[in-house]
Design a protein around this motif. Structure first.
Motif, PDB file in Angstrom:
ATOM      1  N   ALA A   2       4.122 -32.716 -18.999  1.00  0.00           N
ATOM      2  CA  ALA A   2       3.356 -32.984 -20.172  1.00  0.00           C
ATOM      3  C   ALA A   2       2.538 -32.217 -20.442  1.00  0.00           C
ATOM      4  N   GLN A   3       1.661 -31.763 -19.412  1.00  0.00           N
ATOM      5  CA  GLN A   3       0.566 -30.719 -19.617  1.00  0.00           C
ATOM      6  C   GLN A   3       0.964 -29.405 -19.455  1.00  0.00           C
ATOM      7  N   LEU A   4       1.984 -28.911 -19.378  1.00  0.00           N
ATOM      8  CA  LEU A   4       2.515 -27.554 -19.173  1.00  0.00           C
ATOM      9  C   LEU A   4       1.600 -26.380 -19.996  1.00  0.00           C
ATOM     10  N   TRP A   5       1.657 -26.805 -21.329  1.00  0.00           N
ATOM     11  CA  TRP A   5       1.120 -25.958 -22.436  1.00  0.00           C
ATOM     12  C   TRP A   5      -0.353 -25.891 -22.512  1.00  0.00           C
ATOM     13  N   ASN A   6      -1.076 -26.629 -21.495  1.00  0.00           N
ATOM     14  CA  ASN A   6      -2.524 -26.739 -21.764  1.00  0.00           C
ATOM     15  C   ASN A   6      -2.930 -25.320 -21.581  1.00  0.00           C
ATOM     16  N   PRO A   7      -4.207 -24.970 -22.276  1.00  0.00           N
ATOM     17  CA  PRO A   7      -4.843 -23.657 -22.124  1.00  0.00           C
ATOM     18  C   PRO A   7      -5.024 -23.035 -20.671  1.00  0.00           C
ATOM     19  N   PRO A   8      -4.737 -21.939 -20.274  1.00  0.00           N
ATOM     20  CA  PRO A   8      -4.959 -20.642 -21.155  1.00  0.00           C
ATOM     21  C   PRO A   8      -3.680 -20.494 -21.656  1.00  0.00           C
ATOM     22  N   PHE A   9      -3.741 -19.527 -22.847  1.00  0.00           N
ATOM     23  CA  PHE A   9      -2.471 -18.852 -23.446  1.00  0.00           C
ATOM     24  C   PHE A   9      -2.071 -17.643 -22.535  1.00  0.00           C
ATOM     25  N   LEU A  10      -0.861 -17.563 -22.484  1.00  0.00           N
ATOM     26  CA  LEU A  10      -0.596 -16.262 -21.596  1.00  0.00           C
ATOM     27  C   LEU A  10      -0.187 -15.158 -22.669  1.00  0.00           C
ATOM     28  N   VAL A  44       7.177 -19.049 -19.630  1.00  0.00           N
ATOM     29  CA  VAL A  44       7.440 -20.275 -19.117  1.00  0.00           C
ATOM     30  C   VAL A  44       7.529 -20.343 -17.567  1.00  0.00           C
ATOM     31  N   ALA A  45       7.959 -19.226 -16.613  1.00  0.00           N
ATOM     32  CA  ALA A  45       8.046 -19.391 -15.437  1.00  0.00           C
ATOM     33  C   ALA A  45       6.686 -19.407 -14.842  1.00  0.00           C
ATOM     34  N   ILE A  46       5.672 -18.672 -15.391  1.00  0.00           N
ATOM     35  CA  ILE A  46       4.365 -18.615 -14.879  1.00  0.00           C
ATOM     36  C   ILE A  46       3.437 -19.954 -15.129  1.00  0.00           C
ATOM     37  N   LYS A  47       3.525 -20.253 -16.690  1.00  0.00           N
ATOM     38  CA  LYS A  47       3.046 -21.567 -16.854  1.00  0.00           C
ATOM     39  C   LYS A  47       3.566 -22.645 -15.941  1.00  0.00           C
ATOM     40  N   SER A  48       4.746 -22.725 -15.487  1.00  0.00           N
ATOM     41  CA  SER A  48       5.296 -23.736 -14.651  1.00  0.00           C
ATOM     42  C   SER A  48       4.712 -23.582 -13.243  1.00  0.00           C
ATOM     43  N   TYR A  49       4.657 -22.287 -12.872  1.00  0.00           N
ATOM     44  CA  TYR A  49       4.071 -22.364 -11.584  1.00  0.00           C
ATOM     45  C   TYR A  49       2.386 -22.682 -11.438  1.00  0.00           C
ATOM     46  N   ILE A  50       1.754 -22.177 -12.611  1.00  0.00           N
ATOM     47  CA  ILE A  50       0.276 -22.654 -12.675  1.00  0.00           C
ATOM     48  C   ILE A  50       0.211 -24.010 -12.607  1.00  0.00           C
ATOM     49  N   GLY A  51       1.229 -24.794 -13.343  1.00  0.00           N
ATOM     50  CA  GLY A  51       1.089 -26.221 -13.239  1.00  0.00           C
ATOM     51  C   GLY A  51       1.402 -26.700 -11.987  1.00  0.00           C
ATOM     52  N   TYR A  52       2.407 -26.264 -11.054  1.00  0.00           N
ATOM     53  CA  TYR A  52       2.680 -26.601 -10.015  1.00  0.00           C
ATOM     54  C   TYR A  52       1.413 -26.470  -8.785  1.00  0.00           C
ATOM     55  N   ILE A  53       0.644 -25.455  -8.997  1.00  0.00           N
ATOM     56  CA  ILE A  53      -0.531 -25.307  -8.310  1.00  0.00           C
ATOM     57  C   ILE A  53      -1.700 -25.913  -8.520  1.00  0.00           C
ATOM     58  N   GLN A  91       0.648 -11.049 -23.348  1.00  0.00           N
ATOM     59  CA  GLN A  91       1.577 -10.151 -22.520  1.00  0.00           C
ATOM     60  C   GLN A  91       0.546  -9.476 -21.603  1.00  0.00           C
ATOM     61  N   THR A  92       1.165  -9.333 -20.507  1.00  0.00           N
ATOM     62  CA  THR A  92       0.319  -8.496 -19.274  1.00  0.00           C
ATOM     63  C   THR A  92      -0.850  -9.385 -18.988  1.00  0.00           C
ATOM     64  N   SER A  93      -0.985 -10.504 -19.180  1.00  0.00           N
ATOM     65  CA  SER A  93      -2.084 -11.427 -18.769  1.00  0.00           C
ATOM     66  C   SER A  93      -2.066 -11.333 -16.981  1.00  0.00           C
ATOM     67  N   LEU A  94      -3.256 -11.395 -16.583  1.00  0.00           N
ATOM     68  CA  LEU A  94      -3.372 -11.473 -15.176  1.00  0.00           C
ATOM     69  C   LEU A  94      -3.749 -12.648 -14.493  1.00  0.00           C
ATOM     70  N   THR A  95      -2.971 -13.520 -13.584  1.00  0.00           N
ATOM     71  CA  THR A  95      -3.185 -14.841 -12.952  1.00  0.00           C
ATOM     72  C   THR A  95      -3.434 -14.512 -11.554  1.00  0.00           C
ATOM     73  N   VAL A  96      -4.629 -14.767 -10.711  1.00  0.00           N
ATOM     74  CA  VAL A  96      -4.961 -14.382  -9.390  1.00  0.00           C
ATOM     75  C   VAL A  96      -4.750 -15.759  -8.584  1.00  0.00           C
ATOM     76  N   ILE A  97      -3.885 -15.789  -7.626  1.00  0.00           N
ATOM     77  CA  ILE A  97      -4.019 -17.031  -6.696  1.00  0.00           C
ATOM     78  C   ILE A  97      -4.096 -16.679  -5.338  1.00  0.00           C
ATOM     79  N   ASP A  98      -4.878 -17.190  -4.682  1.00  0.00           N
ATOM     80  CA  ASP A  98      -5.503 -17.043  -3.286  1.00  0.00           C
ATOM     81  C   ASP A  98      -4.794 -18.108  -2.241  1.00  0.00           C
TER      82      ASP A  98
END
Length: 213
Positions: free
Chosen positions: A167-175, A152-161, A177-184
């Protein structure tokens, strides 16, 4: 450029029992340990300046496995912990569908309507996680930072970025375990160049996703 590698922890015993974890903790399973080691192998040629991790044990253990024998400092941080679910923590999904039916439904289906039984709202979590990662990025400008956290913490930050409403927090992609999201980050503004990638976990791609936090 500043780069953040945002990583979900490996599988835990609570995950396979379908229990809500939140601030509670559960150790990694053998599979969770293997997942973290596979990500470590994937990142072996990636320069990482520092690793920040949620102070919860499952994230700390994942961070240590990802670090391996590299000379990288690991910094534990309470503000990178999972959403505080208070009185919903420790219960299985089946139990919550009885004891907290409306809250459980809203948690997964209408997060903007979720009212916690104690703990945090999604808005409060988004504010906590976004402020903390912003501090980390400013402190390590021009570096590559790995951050190990939770669903939830990661999905929340993805939504913030991505400037998404709660309301759209749970939009794909599914996270997974050990999934990698890269932010520049350029001039303080972040953009996501990789979403929840699990190319190091070939077996996960065919598995049915399970709602666990």
């Amino acid at each position: 450029m500043t780069k953040v590698l945002l990583i979900r922890h490996g599988e835990t015993h609570f995950n396979i029992q379908k229990r809500f974890q939140g601030f509670m903790d559960s150790p990694l399973t053998e599979k969770g340990i293997a997942q973290a080691k596979l990500l470590s192998e994937r990142l072996k040629n990636t320069h990482i300046d520092v690793i920040y991790t949620s102070s919860l044990g499952r994230a700390v253990e994942t961070a240590a496995l990802i670090k391996g024998d590299k000379d990288i400092k690991i910094i534990e941080n309470d503000n990178l912990r999972e959403m505080n679910l208070d009185r919903m923590e420790g219960y299985t999904t089946d139990e919550l569908m009885i004891s907290h039916k409306e809250q459980y439904h809203n948690f997964w289906n209408d997060p903007d309507k979720f009212i916690p039984d104690g703990g945090e709202t999604f808005e409060e979590l988004r504010e906590r996680i976004s402020k903390e990662i912003s501090k980390i990025v400013k402190k390590h400008r021009g570096q590559t930072i790995a951050i190990v956290s939770h669903t939830v913490a990661i999905k929340s930050y993805i939504g913030y970025i991505d400037n998404l409403p709660i309301a759209q927090l749970w939009n794909p992609p599914f996270l997974h375990q050990t999934s990698l999201t890269v932010i520049d980050y350029e001039e303080g503004k972040g953009s996501i160049s990789m979403y929840a990638d699990i190319s190091h976990l070939a077996e996960e791609k065919a598995e049915k996703t399970t709602k666990t936090v």
